[in-house]
Design an enzyme around this catalytic site. Structure first.
Site, PDB file in Angstrom:
ATOM      1  N   LYS A  37      67.394 -12.877  62.883  1.00  0.00           N
ATOM      2  CA  LYS A  37      66.883 -11.894  61.920  1.00  0.00           C
ATOM      3  C   LYS A  37      68.012 -11.391  61.022  1.00  0.00           C
ATOM      4  O   LYS A  37      69.190 -11.592  61.333  1.00  0.00           O
ATOM      5  CB  LYS A  37      66.246 -10.729  62.679  1.00  0.00           C
ATOM      6  CG  LYS A  37      67.221  -9.901  63.490  1.00  0.00           C
ATOM      7  CD  LYS A  37      66.482  -8.894  64.364  1.00  0.00           C
ATOM      8  CE  LYS A  37      67.487  -8.081  65.183  1.00  0.00           C
ATOM      9  NZ  LYS A  37      66.810  -7.286  66.229  1.00  0.00           N
ATOM     10  N   ARG A 138      59.029   2.737  69.919  1.00  0.00           N
ATOM     11  CA  ARG A 138      59.348   2.147  68.623  1.00  0.00           C
ATOM     12  C   ARG A 138      58.154   1.292  68.222  1.00  0.00           C
ATOM     13  O   ARG A 138      57.256   1.744  67.545  1.00  0.00           O
ATOM     14  CB  ARG A 138      60.652   1.342  68.730  1.00  0.00           C
ATOM     15  CG  ARG A 138      61.184   0.882  67.393  1.00  0.00           C
ATOM     16  CD  ARG A 138      62.564   0.239  67.490  1.00  0.00           C
ATOM     17  NE  ARG A 138      62.549  -1.076  68.148  1.00  0.00           N
ATOM     18  CZ  ARG A 138      63.597  -1.901  68.153  1.00  0.00           C
ATOM     19  NH1 ARG A 138      64.724  -1.552  67.569  1.00  0.00           N
ATOM     20  NH2 ARG A 138      63.524  -3.064  68.757  1.00  0.00           N
ATOM     21  N   TYR A 288      91.368   6.307  44.402  1.00  0.00           N
ATOM     22  CA  TYR A 288      90.605   7.462  43.920  1.00  0.00           C
ATOM     23  C   TYR A 288      91.071   8.750  44.575  1.00  0.00           C
ATOM     24  O   TYR A 288      91.249   8.811  45.790  1.00  0.00           O
ATOM     25  CB  TYR A 288      89.112   7.264  44.220  1.00  0.00           C
ATOM     26  CG  TYR A 288      88.435   6.348  43.233  1.00  0.00           C
ATOM     27  CD1 TYR A 288      88.202   6.754  41.918  1.00  0.00           C
ATOM     28  CD2 TYR A 288      88.051   5.075  43.614  1.00  0.00           C
ATOM     29  CE1 TYR A 288      87.597   5.909  41.009  1.00  0.00           C
ATOM     30  CE2 TYR A 288      87.431   4.211  42.711  1.00  0.00           C
ATOM     31  CZ  TYR A 288      87.211   4.644  41.409  1.00  0.00           C
ATOM     32  OH  TYR A 288      86.622   3.814  40.514  1.00  0.00           O
ATOM     33  N   MET A 336      84.879   0.177  45.127  1.00  0.00           N
ATOM     34  CA  MET A 336      83.665  -0.633  45.226  1.00  0.00           C
ATOM     35  C   MET A 336      83.989  -2.114  45.424  1.00  0.00           C
ATOM     36  O   MET A 336      83.377  -2.787  46.255  1.00  0.00           O
ATOM     37  CB  MET A 336      82.818  -0.451  43.960  1.00  0.00           C
ATOM     38  CG  MET A 336      81.489  -1.180  44.029  1.00  0.00           C
ATOM     39  SD  MET A 336      80.532  -1.029  42.514  1.00  0.00           S
ATOM     40  CE  MET A 336      79.877   0.615  42.643  1.00  0.00           C
TER      41      MET A 336
HETATM   42  C1  PLP Z   1      67.446  -7.584  67.473  1.00  0.00           C
HETATM   43  C2  PLP Z   1      66.604  -7.742  68.655  1.00  0.00           C
HETATM   44  C3  PLP Z   1      67.043  -8.528  69.737  1.00  0.00           C
HETATM   45  C4  PLP Z   1      68.448  -9.079  69.836  1.00  0.00           C
HETATM   46  O1  PLP Z   1      69.319  -8.039  70.220  1.00  0.00           O
HETATM   47  P1  PLP Z   1      70.862  -8.282  70.548  1.00  0.00           P
HETATM   48  O2  PLP Z   1      71.284  -6.993  71.141  1.00  0.00           O
HETATM   49  O3  PLP Z   1      71.543  -8.554  69.253  1.00  0.00           O
HETATM   50  O4  PLP Z   1      70.938  -9.410  71.490  1.00  0.00           O
HETATM   51  C5  PLP Z   1      66.154  -8.756  70.761  1.00  0.00           C
HETATM   52  N1  PLP Z   1      64.894  -8.243  70.725  1.00  0.00           N
HETATM   53  C6  PLP Z   1      64.469  -7.452  69.733  1.00  0.00           C
HETATM   54  C7  PLP Z   1      63.097  -6.899  69.759  1.00  0.00           C
HETATM   55  C8  PLP Z   1      65.296  -7.170  68.662  1.00  0.00           C
HETATM   56  O5  PLP Z   1      64.866  -6.388  67.681  1.00  0.00           O
END
Ligand code: PLP
Length: 395
Positions: A37, A138, A288, A336
């Site tokens: 992801k 969640r 800055y 930046m």
């Molecule tokens: C991101 C995520 C993972 C992976 O988590 P890590 O701690 O990076 O291994 C697993 N399950 C869900 C639902 C997630 O959102």
């Protein structure tokens, strides 16, 4: 092709080796879903998803339908799970690109059912993974609301309940109490699912922390009691980092963690170059608002990376980057697009020198953990902040 000297190197071979190491750790109790992801945690989905597949991953996990479509474009045969759920208007894309979504809301089932029917999908073929809220508040259906949702999986429905999912949100804690409570709730939900006459093939539970802490066996056994198979979902470990663990572990950490720390290899290196060097007199201000004042004559180097590239602004005056294998302090505020380093102690530093923001250089190393500690965040955020304008190059 970008020629500004600020880039990320991705060693896909390390990702493949990490995947194989983790798969061996899970076997024979559980299989893995490779979490790719958020553009593979900033490592590039296009590079990392095919690498995970080459290493043997049959499942990929993404956040959204959009990411799922991108994953499908580079991994034609993988199973792709949309972890963040399906939203209104996305059902047609789910069907068209053969994605599997996490669901927990009745309207998500409506959305998918309508799209599947419109596309003429046969009954029982559009797979979904049902998330149970076992305590994180969640995503997921609460155990109390589970029964009415299960009634939706009728024999005529195009949907098939393929997985039961939950997220262990405290798998890095030493006492394991929260995890034990979550698994008890999950067990009850699974019994409720079989009592409703439904069968799911996969029990989809557990992140890197759970896998590395040795949870695969327990999850495999829990799944087997319900005639299911377990699937774990490592993300960070796939990219070579071992999540931080509760210091209360006694002995300090499970042996499996120490072994993983030695075996897993970072996949990402972030680099830039010195683009200008100058000498400044005592009393000169840097950056800055002149938050840095030279107390003596200094040599400073300008680096072509700033907060728009993802270098956390709060690291100004409190972190170092690598030049010629040495740590060069960041002086003044991070701009930046640029950053200034003190290279007074590195007399050979010159225009064109490579600067390492994350990675190794001549035996010295800077990790995403160190960035995270200095920026008071976690390595997940350090990785995902690296901006889209920084090209990811496979090495
Ligand atoms: C991101 C995520 C993972 C992976 O988590 P890590 O701690 O990076 O291994 C697993 N399950 C869900 C639902 C997630 O959102």
């Amino acid at each position: 092709m970008s020629t500004r000297p600020c880039w990320v190197e991705i060693r896909t071979r390390s990702l493949e080796e990490n995947y194989r190491f983790l798969a061996a750790l899970a076997a024979p109790h559980a299989e893995l879903l490779a979490v790719v992801k958020a553009d593979a945690y900033g490592h590039s989905l296009a590079l990392c998803a095919p690498a995970a597949v080459r290493a043997g991953a049959s499942w990929l996990g993404v956040t959204s339908v959009e990411e799922g479509v991108a994953a499908r474009a580079c991994c034609a045969d993988a199973r792709i799970l949309v972890i963040g759920g399906v939203f209104q208007g996305q059902g047609a894309a789910v069907v068209q690109h053969d994605l599997t979504t996490v669901v927990w809301e009745p309207w998500q089932l409506d959305e998918l059912t309508q799209s599947a029917q419109a596309a003429g999908v046969a009954p029982g073929t559009l797979t979904v993974h049902l998330e149970i809220d076992t305590g994180m508040s969640r995503q997921g259906v609460s155990p109390e609301e589970l029964a009415p949702l299960l009634h939706r999986f009728t024999p005529g429905s195009p949907l098939r309940l393929e997985g039961v999912m939950t997220h262990l949100f405290a798998a890095d804690e030493a006492d394991g109490q929260i995890t034990a409570q979550q698994l008890a709730r999950l067990d009850a939900a699974m019994s409720c699912i079989s009592a409703a006459g439904l069968f799911a093939e996969w029990l989809n539970v557990g992140n890197s922390a759970a896998l590395l802490a040795g949870q695969a066996r327990e999850l495999g056994e829990l799944a087997a009691r319900h005639g299911m198979r377990a699937m774990l979902r490592p993300g960070l470990a796939l990219y070579g980092l071992v999540p931080g663990y509760d210091p209360a572990f006694d002995p300090p950490e499970p042996g499996s963690l120490t072994a993983a720390r030695a075996a897993l290899q970072p996949v990402l290196a972030w680099k830039s170059r010195i683009v200008s060097v100058r000498s400044i007199p005592a009393g000169a201000l840097v950056g800055y608002n002149g938050t840095f004042v030279a107390c003596e004559p200094m040599r400073v180097a300008l680096v072509a990376a700033g907060y728009a590239d993802g270098l956390t602004r709060r690291l100004g005056n409190r972190f170092s980057l690598l030049v010629r294998g040495q740590r060069a302090p960041l002086v003044g505020r991070i701009s930046m697009d640029q950053t200034v380093l003190d290279v007074t102690e590195i007399p050979a530093a010159a225009v064109g020198d490579e600067v390492v923001l994350i990675g190794d250089q001549e035996g010295e190393a800077l990790s995403a953990f160190e960035h995270a500690e200095a920026a008071q965040t976690i390595p997940w955020e350090i990785f995902t902040r690296i901006g889209p304008r920084v090209p990811r190059v496979e090495i």
